[in-house]
Design a protein around this motif. Structure first.
Motif, PDB file in Angstrom:
ATOM      1  N   PRO A  39      10.941  28.376  37.297  1.00  0.00           N
ATOM      2  CA  PRO A  39      11.555  28.101  36.924  1.00  0.00           C
ATOM      3  C   PRO A  39      12.541  27.376  37.330  1.00  0.00           C
ATOM      4  O   PRO A  39      12.801  27.909  38.634  1.00  0.00           O
ATOM      5  CB  PRO A  39      12.589  29.094  36.487  1.00  0.00           C
ATOM      6  N   GLY A  40      12.952  25.992  36.718  1.00  0.00           N
ATOM      7  CA  GLY A  40      13.492  24.818  38.073  1.00  0.00           C
ATOM      8  C   GLY A  40      14.578  24.495  36.558  1.00  0.00           C
ATOM      9  O   GLY A  40      14.398  24.543  35.616  1.00  0.00           O
TER      10      GLY A  40
ATOM     11  N   ILE B 299       4.139  37.577  44.494  1.00  0.00           N
ATOM     12  CA  ILE B 299       3.696  36.953  46.080  1.00  0.00           C
ATOM     13  C   ILE B 299       3.069  38.609  46.224  1.00  0.00           C
ATOM     14  O   ILE B 299       2.302  38.289  47.203  1.00  0.00           O
ATOM     15  CB  ILE B 299       4.927  36.826  46.236  1.00  0.00           C
ATOM     16  N   GLU B 300       3.995  39.533  46.056  1.00  0.00           N
ATOM     17  CA  GLU B 300       3.573  40.872  47.378  1.00  0.00           C
ATOM     18  C   GLU B 300       1.575  40.754  46.996  1.00  0.00           C
ATOM     19  O   GLU B 300       0.810  41.684  47.934  1.00  0.00           O
ATOM     20  CB  GLU B 300       4.333  42.126  47.150  1.00  0.00           C
ATOM     21  N   LYS B 301       1.248  40.355  45.245  1.00  0.00           N
ATOM     22  CA  LYS B 301       0.382  40.582  45.140  1.00  0.00           C
ATOM     23  C   LYS B 301      -1.118  39.723  45.445  1.00  0.00           C
ATOM     24  O   LYS B 301      -1.704  39.716  45.814  1.00  0.00           O
ATOM     25  CB  LYS B 301      -0.006  40.173  43.636  1.00  0.00           C
TER      26      LYS B 301
ATOM     27  N   LYS C 182      10.674  22.159  35.841  1.00  0.00           N
ATOM     28  CA  LYS C 182      11.415  21.628  34.715  1.00  0.00           C
ATOM     29  C   LYS C 182      11.094  22.884  33.973  1.00  0.00           C
ATOM     30  O   LYS C 182      10.953  21.847  33.017  1.00  0.00           O
ATOM     31  CB  LYS C 182      12.103  20.583  34.394  1.00  0.00           C
ATOM     32  N   ALA C 183      11.825  23.962  33.827  1.00  0.00           N
ATOM     33  CA  ALA C 183      11.147  25.332  33.254  1.00  0.00           C
ATOM     34  C   ALA C 183      12.213  26.149  33.367  1.00  0.00           C
ATOM     35  O   ALA C 183      12.284  26.873  34.228  1.00  0.00           O
ATOM     36  CB  ALA C 183       9.636  25.499  32.856  1.00  0.00           C
ATOM     37  N   SER C 184      12.369  27.197  32.405  1.00  0.00           N
ATOM     38  CA  SER C 184      12.731  28.264  32.337  1.00  0.00           C
ATOM     39  C   SER C 184      11.687  29.607  32.243  1.00  0.00           C
ATOM     40  O   SER C 184      12.006  30.852  32.106  1.00  0.00           O
ATOM     41  CB  SER C 184      13.645  28.329  31.248  1.00  0.00           C
ATOM     42  N   HIS C 185      10.450  29.643  32.424  1.00  0.00           N
ATOM     43  CA  HIS C 185       9.057  30.446  32.495  1.00  0.00           C
ATOM     44  C   HIS C 185       8.357  29.842  33.903  1.00  0.00           C
ATOM     45  O   HIS C 185       7.898  29.355  34.353  1.00  0.00           O
ATOM     46  CB  HIS C 185       8.313  29.964  31.719  1.00  0.00           C
ATOM     47  N   THR C 186       8.224  31.621  34.679  1.00  0.00           N
ATOM     48  CA  THR C 186       7.022  30.555  35.410  1.00  0.00           C
ATOM     49  C   THR C 186       6.006  30.319  34.896  1.00  0.00           C
ATOM     50  O   THR C 186       5.456  31.265  33.655  1.00  0.00           O
ATOM     51  CB  THR C 186       7.121  32.197  36.223  1.00  0.00           C
ATOM     52  N   LYS C 187       5.308  29.045  35.493  1.00  0.00           N
ATOM     53  CA  LYS C 187       3.511  28.996  35.475  1.00  0.00           C
ATOM     54  C   LYS C 187       2.525  29.998  36.499  1.00  0.00           C
ATOM     55  O   LYS C 187       2.925  28.169  37.232  1.00  0.00           O
ATOM     56  CB  LYS C 187       3.814  27.714  34.678  1.00  0.00           C
ATOM     57  N   ARG C 188       1.584  29.992  36.199  1.00  0.00           N
ATOM     58  CA  ARG C 188       0.195  30.213  36.857  1.00  0.00           C
ATOM     59  C   ARG C 188      -0.772  29.234  36.185  1.00  0.00           C
ATOM     60  O   ARG C 188      -1.111  29.077  35.270  1.00  0.00           O
ATOM     61  CB  ARG C 188       0.519  31.792  36.920  1.00  0.00           C
ATOM     62  N   GLU C 189      -0.936  28.589  36.999  1.00  0.00           N
ATOM     63  CA  GLU C 189      -2.391  28.277  36.851  1.00  0.00           C
ATOM     64  C   GLU C 189      -3.219  27.679  38.746  1.00  0.00           C
ATOM     65  O   GLU C 189      -3.372  27.143  39.728  1.00  0.00           O
ATOM     66  CB  GLU C 189      -1.477  25.886  37.656  1.00  0.00           C
TER      67      GLU C 189
END
Length: 142
Positions: A56-57, A81-83, A42-49
């Protein structure tokens, strides 16, 4: 193999789908596979961990806090995703991120497998809020 697990629910959520995915992820990694989890938050940005990509959802509080991915993510994140150079996509939820996984798989020509975790018949009351018998019957038809 490089495996992408696509799901609308993942940690820190606690439910049966998350338990299944975390168990599968650990066992695949133990066998030497590289596992990527594509989920939402639940955020407006993409996050990579690390190998977890959180899209974002929007939180649906009336549905156990379930989150649905913004459709804009579909347009922007195909390259991300392709990467990952996935060999296979494993879809764990049928909506949101699951649909995104199927779109990406088709676009990148990657095989897809699906696990069906939910008995949707148990959730028809969300669709039929006024308990209309005709709707209930049509939803429960087999």
């Amino acid at each position: 193999m490089r495996i992408g697990l696509f799901t609308d629910t993942y940690t820190p959520d606690i439910n049966g789908v998350v338990s299944s995915i975390v168990t599968l992820q650990k066992e695949l990694e133990k066998d030497g596979h590289e596992v990527f989890v594509i989920t939402n938050h639940k955020a407006s940005h993409t996050k990579r961990e690390g190998n977890i990509l959180r899209l974002p959802g929007l939180e649906l509080k009336w549905l156990y806090g379930y989150k649905i991915v913004y459709t804009l993510s579909f347009l922007v994140l195909g390259d991300e995703i392709e990467k990952m150079h996935l060999d296979i996509i494993h879809v764990h939820t049928e909506f949101g991120v699951g649909m995104f996984g199927r779109i990406v798989a088709k676009y990148l020509n990657i095989p897809v497998v699906t696990t069906y975790h939910t008995m949707y018949e148990d959730y028809t009351h969300y669709v039929n809020r006024f308990d209309i018998e005709e709707i209930r019957k049509s939803l429960l038809k087999k």
